[in-house]
Design a protein around this motif. Structure first.
Motif, PDB file in Angstrom:
ATOM      1  N   GLY A  16       0.788  -1.214   0.000  1.00 56.12           N
ATOM      2  CA  GLY A  16       0.000   0.000   0.000  1.00 56.12           C
ATOM      3  C   GLY A  16       0.824   1.270   0.000  1.00 56.12           C
ATOM      4  N   ILE A  17       1.995   1.228   0.632  1.00 59.53           N
ATOM      5  CA  ILE A  17       2.831   2.425   0.677  1.00 59.53           C
ATOM      6  C   ILE A  17       3.368   2.755  -0.708  1.00 59.53           C
ATOM      7  CG2 ILE A  17       4.997   3.365   1.580  1.00 59.53           C
ATOM      8  CD1 ILE A  17       4.385   1.979   4.210  1.00 59.53           C
ATOM      9  N   GLU A  18       3.805   1.738  -1.450  1.00 59.26           N
ATOM     10  CA  GLU A  18       4.293   1.983  -2.812  1.00 59.26           C
ATOM     11  C   GLU A  18       3.154   2.449  -3.714  1.00 59.26           C
ATOM     12  OE1 GLU A  18       6.646   2.537  -6.044  1.00 59.26           O
ATOM     13  OE2 GLU A  18       7.209   2.294  -3.927  1.00 59.26           O
ATOM     14  N   ALA A  19       1.969   1.846  -3.567  1.00 56.41           N
ATOM     15  CA  ALA A  19       0.821   2.293  -4.355  1.00 56.41           C
ATOM     16  C   ALA A  19       0.501   3.751  -4.043  1.00 56.41           C
ATOM     17  CB  ALA A  19      -0.386   1.408  -4.059  1.00 56.41           C
ATOM     18  N   THR A  20       0.567   4.111  -2.768  1.00 52.62           N
ATOM     19  CA  THR A  20       0.314   5.495  -2.365  1.00 52.62           C
ATOM     20  C   THR A  20       1.353   6.435  -2.945  1.00 52.62           C
ATOM     21  OG1 THR A  20      -0.727   4.784  -0.298  1.00 52.62           O
ATOM     22  CG2 THR A  20       0.122   7.040  -0.370  1.00 52.62           C
ATOM     23  N   ARG A  21       2.606   6.019  -2.910  1.00 47.40           N
ATOM     24  CA  ARG A  21       3.682   6.851  -3.452  1.00 47.40           C
ATOM     25  C   ARG A  21       3.453   7.134  -4.938  1.00 47.40           C
ATOM     26  NH1 ARG A  21       7.408   3.946  -1.767  1.00 47.40           N
ATOM     27  NH2 ARG A  21       7.862   5.113   0.128  1.00 47.40           N
ATOM     28  N   ARG A  22       3.006   6.116  -5.667  1.00 51.75           N
ATOM     29  CA  ARG A  22       2.780   6.297  -7.104  1.00 51.75           C
ATOM     30  C   ARG A  22       1.543   7.159  -7.383  1.00 51.75           C
ATOM     31  NH1 ARG A  22       4.580   0.714 -10.209  1.00 51.75           N
ATOM     32  NH2 ARG A  22       6.407   0.267  -8.914  1.00 51.75           N
ATOM     33  N   ILE A  23       0.535   7.002  -6.564  1.00 55.05           N
ATOM     34  CA  ILE A  23      -0.647   7.850  -6.703  1.00 55.05           C
ATOM     35  C   ILE A  23      -0.270   9.309  -6.452  1.00 55.05           C
ATOM     36  CG2 ILE A  23      -2.855   8.470  -5.623  1.00 55.05           C
ATOM     37  CD1 ILE A  23      -3.345   5.450  -5.216  1.00 55.05           C
ATOM     38  N   ALA A  24       0.495   9.547  -5.385  1.00 56.32           N
ATOM     39  CA  ALA A  24       0.878  10.910  -5.028  1.00 56.32           C
ATOM     40  C   ALA A  24       1.780  11.549  -6.085  1.00 56.32           C
ATOM     41  CB  ALA A  24       1.581  10.917  -3.668  1.00 56.32           C
ATOM     42  N   ALA A  25       2.546  10.724  -6.802  1.00 61.73           N
ATOM     43  CA  ALA A  25       3.483  11.255  -7.796  1.00 61.73           C
ATOM     44  C   ALA A  25       2.835  11.500  -9.150  1.00 61.73           C
ATOM     45  CB  ALA A  25       4.652  10.278  -7.957  1.00 61.73           C
ATOM     46  N   ASP A  26       1.610  11.036  -9.336  1.00 65.31           N
ATOM     47  CA  ASP A  26       0.932  11.156 -10.627  1.00 65.31           C
ATOM     48  C   ASP A  26       0.038  12.398 -10.633  1.00 65.31           C
ATOM     49  OD1 ASP A  26      -0.597  10.933 -12.916  1.00 65.31           O
ATOM     50  OD2 ASP A  26      -0.875   8.769 -12.738  1.00 65.31           O
ATOM     51  N   PRO A  27       0.369  13.413 -11.427  1.00 61.77           N
ATOM     52  CA  PRO A  27      -0.443  14.640 -11.448  1.00 61.77           C
ATOM     53  C   PRO A  27      -1.904  14.390 -11.808  1.00 61.77           C
ATOM     54  CG  PRO A  27       1.651  14.984 -12.575  1.00 61.77           C
ATOM     55  CD  PRO A  27       1.538  13.509 -12.317  1.00 61.77           C
ATOM     56  N   SER A  28      -2.174  13.361 -12.607  1.00 60.43           N
ATOM     57  CA  SER A  28      -3.555  13.086 -12.993  1.00 60.43           C
ATOM     58  C   SER A  28      -4.376  12.529 -11.842  1.00 60.43           C
ATOM     59  CB  SER A  28      -3.593  12.100 -14.170  1.00 60.43           C
ATOM     60  OG  SER A  28      -3.166  10.804 -13.771  1.00 60.43           O
ATOM     61  N   LEU A  29      -3.694  12.125 -10.747  1.00 61.57           N
ATOM     62  CA  LEU A  29      -4.381  11.582  -9.576  1.00 61.57           C
ATOM     63  C   LEU A  29      -4.307  12.533  -8.387  1.00 61.57           C
ATOM     64  CD1 LEU A  29      -3.177   7.851  -9.777  1.00 61.57           C
ATOM     65  CD2 LEU A  29      -5.267   8.867 -10.701  1.00 61.57           C
ATOM     66  N   ALA A  30      -4.103  13.806  -8.663  1.00 60.01           N
ATOM     67  CA  ALA A  30      -3.932  14.788  -7.588  1.00 60.01           C
ATOM     68  C   ALA A  30      -5.160  14.890  -6.697  1.00 60.01           C
ATOM     69  CB  ALA A  30      -3.604  16.153  -8.184  1.00 60.01           C
ATOM     70  N   GLY A  31      -6.329  14.551  -7.229  1.00 55.96           N
ATOM     71  CA  GLY A  31      -7.549  14.637  -6.434  1.00 55.96           C
ATOM     72  C   GLY A  31      -7.850  13.410  -5.617  1.00 55.96           C
ATOM     73  N   VAL A  32      -6.972  12.397  -5.682  1.00 54.81           N
ATOM     74  CA  VAL A  32      -7.177  11.159  -4.921  1.00 54.81           C
ATOM     75  C   VAL A  32      -6.468  11.277  -3.576  1.00 54.81           C
ATOM     76  CG1 VAL A  32      -6.850   8.664  -4.876  1.00 54.81           C
ATOM     77  CG2 VAL A  32      -7.282   9.820  -7.048  1.00 54.81           C
ATOM     78  N   HIS A  33      -7.233  11.233  -2.494  1.00 58.11           N
ATOM     79  CA  HIS A  33      -6.670  11.351  -1.150  1.00 58.11           C
ATOM     80  C   HIS A  33      -6.615   9.962  -0.515  1.00 58.11           C
ATOM     81  CE1 HIS A  33      -7.181  15.639  -1.646  1.00 58.11           C
ATOM     82  NE2 HIS A  33      -8.460  15.438  -1.949  1.00 58.11           N
ATOM     83  N   VAL A  34      -5.423   9.533  -0.167  1.00 59.67           N
ATOM     84  CA  VAL A  34      -5.211   8.173   0.341  1.00 59.67           C
ATOM     85  C   VAL A  34      -5.239   8.147   1.864  1.00 59.67           C
ATOM     86  CG1 VAL A  34      -3.651   6.206   0.439  1.00 59.67           C
ATOM     87  CG2 VAL A  34      -3.848   7.536  -1.673  1.00 59.67           C
ATOM     88  N   VAL A  35      -6.042   7.253   2.408  1.00 60.89           N
ATOM     89  CA  VAL A  35      -6.045   6.975   3.839  1.00 60.89           C
ATOM     90  C   VAL A  35      -5.539   5.541   4.010  1.00 60.89           C
ATOM     91  CG1 VAL A  35      -7.433   6.701   5.927  1.00 60.89           C
ATOM     92  CG2 VAL A  35      -7.951   8.544   4.319  1.00 60.89           C
ATOM     93  N   MET A  36      -4.447   5.382   4.744  1.00 63.44           N
ATOM     94  CA  MET A  36      -3.840   4.071   4.928  1.00 63.44           C
ATOM     95  C   MET A  36      -4.562   3.296   6.034  1.00 63.44           C
ATOM     96  SD  MET A  36      -1.436   4.337   2.672  1.00 63.44           S
ATOM     97  CE  MET A  36      -0.635   2.773   2.973  1.00 63.44           C
ATOM     98  N   LEU A  37      -4.706   1.999   5.813  1.00 65.18           N
ATOM     99  CA  LEU A  37      -5.341   1.103   6.778  1.00 65.18           C
ATOM    100  C   LEU A  37      -4.339   0.051   7.228  1.00 65.18           C
ATOM    101  CD1 LEU A  37      -8.640   0.473   4.762  1.00 65.18           C
ATOM    102  CD2 LEU A  37      -8.366   2.026   6.695  1.00 65.18           C
ATOM    103  N   THR A  38      -4.343  -0.276   8.513  1.00 64.35           N
ATOM    104  CA  THR A  38      -3.438  -1.296   9.015  1.00 64.35           C
ATOM    105  C   THR A  38      -4.013  -1.979  10.236  1.00 64.35           C
ATOM    106  OG1 THR A  38      -1.180  -1.737   9.783  1.00 64.35           O
ATOM    107  CG2 THR A  38      -2.179   0.336  10.478  1.00 64.35           C
ATOM    108  N   ASN A  39      -3.529  -3.188  10.500  1.00 63.79           N
ATOM    109  CA  ASN A  39      -3.869  -3.914  11.730  1.00 63.79           C
ATOM    110  C   ASN A  39      -2.865  -3.657  12.833  1.00 63.79           C
ATOM    111  OD1 ASN A  39      -6.187  -5.380  10.854  1.00 63.79           O
ATOM    112  ND2 ASN A  39      -4.857  -6.774   9.714  1.00 63.79           N
ATOM    113  N   TYR A  40      -1.800  -2.943  12.522  1.00 62.54           N
ATOM    114  CA  TYR A  40      -0.615  -2.990  13.368  1.00 62.54           C
ATOM    115  C   TYR A  40      -0.427  -1.819  14.307  1.00 62.54           C
ATOM    116  CZ  TYR A  40       0.178  -6.587   9.964  1.00 62.54           C
ATOM    117  OH  TYR A  40       0.020  -7.689   9.168  1.00 62.54           O
ATOM    118  N   GLY A  41      -1.399  -0.947  14.424  1.00 60.21           N
ATOM    119  CA  GLY A  41      -1.293   0.127  15.395  1.00 60.21           C
ATOM    120  C   GLY A  41      -0.387   1.263  14.938  1.00 60.21           C
ATOM    121  N   MET A  42      -0.085   2.160  15.856  1.00 62.48           N
ATOM    122  CA  MET A  42       0.697   3.349  15.536  1.00 62.48           C
ATOM    123  C   MET A  42       2.184   3.020  15.551  1.00 62.48           C
ATOM    124  SD  MET A  42      -1.807   5.265  15.044  1.00 62.48           S
ATOM    125  CE  MET A  42      -3.516   5.507  15.535  1.00 62.48           C
ATOM    126  N   ASP A  43       2.633   2.292  14.560  1.00 58.82           N
ATOM    127  CA  ASP A  43       4.022   1.871  14.511  1.00 58.82           C
ATOM    128  C   ASP A  43       4.780   2.647  13.444  1.00 58.82           C
ATOM    129  OD1 ASP A  43       3.078   0.834  12.176  1.00 58.82           O
ATOM    130  OD2 ASP A  43       3.011  -1.230  12.905  1.00 58.82           O
TER     131      ASP A  43
END
Length: 220
Positions: free
Chosen positions: A62-89
């Protein structure tokens, strides 16, 4: 209508989130992805307002997918919220650096989950006090090298003040109260700061505030 993309490799998790979102009149789930590669492709196809993305997924995490979304100007309107089972790590830091607008643990309360979707859709950072405290604690214990000090010189005094308050976890309304201005003006200061600092959203402003030394253990 808030358009949402769900990305998680566990069908049961996706079904649970979808069932919750489908109950809301102002939210529509437009697509579901089972891995990071599919998430990236569907983000480009559907252009959702919010992508809820699991951190650990096959093919591409998910982090790499987020990085690519954030780097793509055509996806500037996509706001990513990360989900995890692992707490605030450690993942929270990688997720925010990758361009995520927020970070949620999967056992979040339903009302908090829905609030997070709406906050992210507005383009605001979803930084809970616990996450902000973790960021502060990290930079207190391991002060990072200055990275944006020069860029901060482009900010006006009021913009710097607004960024510093946002870095402490204050909302637009709270920033407005502190600065004795309207919430709209507070948002304008932050938006101008994001433009000048080339920050994708308020989450990245928080990181820049600490890395530049604008917010330090002495003035937080």
């Amino acid at each position: 209508m808030i358009r949402v993309l769900l990305a998680d490799d566990q069908p049961l998790i996706r079904s649970g989130f979808r069932a919750l979102l489908d109950l809301e009149d102002d939210i529509e789930v437009v697509a579901e992805a089972a891995d990071g590669g599919e998430c990236l492709a569907l983000a480009g196809k559907h252009l959702p307002d919010v992508a809820l993305v699991d951190i650990r997924m096959p093919v591409m995490d998910g982090i790499e997918a987020t990085r690519r979304i954030a780097a793509d100007p055509s996806l500037a309107g996509v706001h990513v919220v990360m989900l995890t089972n692992y707490g605030m790590d450690e993942y929270v830091f990688h997720a925010l650096r990758a361009g995520a607008a927020g970070f949620l643990v999967k056992d979040v309360l339903p009302e908090d989950f829905l609030h997070a979707v709406r906050v992210a859709a507005r383009g605001e950072a979803l930084l809970a006090p616990a996450i902000t405290r973790r960021l502060i604690d990290r930079y207190v214990s391991q002060p990072p090298p200055s990275r944006a000090g020069g860029a901060l010189e482009e900010l006006t005094g009021r913009e710097r003040e607004a960024v510093a308050l946002a870095a402490r976890g204050l909302s637009n309304d709270e920033i407005a109260d502190r600065m004795v201005i309207s919430p709209a003006t507070a948002k304008t200061h932050l938006n101008r700061a994001m433009t000048k600092l080339h920050a994708r959203d308020r989450a990245q402003l928080v990181i820049l505030a600490y890395e530049s030394g604008l917010v330090t253990p002495r003035n937080r």
